[in-house]
Design a protein around this motif. Structure first.
Motif: not given
Length: 138
Positions: A90, A94, A97, A128, A132
């Motif tokens: 994830g 992308p 994800r 995640i 990110v």
């Protein structure tokens, strides 16, 4: 691997010996099929490293299928290893994800795991999102 039952010994062996061995690429295939959950967890740890480094050799949607089918009822060490792999997919991929987050939300593995202030939760959707966010901030 079968004799490295203590988690710290197991992790050290995987991270400092096995990953550097010439067999590191083939062992995940053998170990993730092993009936011993401790050995299988080592295979998942190596697979997670492959997700980071060279996902082109992996069937990532297939890995997500396995995680979705097995992680919730897996023994503790194996569940943690599969959860790390799910998070890594994830975080680093992308295009996958949303599926990884969805699996985490449905399975709720480690959702209630106590997390110290300032640390990132091992609950995959939160993990995640935080990683990110950090990548986007840098």
């Amino acid at each position: 691997m079968r004799e490295a039952r203590a988690p710290k010994v197991h992790d050290w062996l995987v991270n400092h010996v096995v990953r550097k061995s010439p067999h590191a690429e083939e062992l995940p295939l053998v170990w993730t099929a092993d009936p011993d959950p401790v050995v299988e967890s080592a295979g998942w740890a190596l697979t997670t490293e492959s997700v980071r480094k060279d996902p082109g050799v992996l069937d990532l949607p297939g890995l997500l299928d396995v995680v979705e089918a097995r992680m919730k009822d897996a023994p503790d060490r194996l569940r943690w290893a599969m959860n790390r792999c799910l998070a890594r997919i994830g975080i680093d991929r992308p295009g996958l994800r949303a599926r990884a987050v969805g699996i985490g939300e449905r399975l709720e593995v480690l959702k209630d795991h106590p997390t110290s202030p300032g640390c990132t939760s091992p609950f995959t959707p939160a993990w995640i999102a935080e990683m990110v966010r950090r990548q986007d901030a840098s």
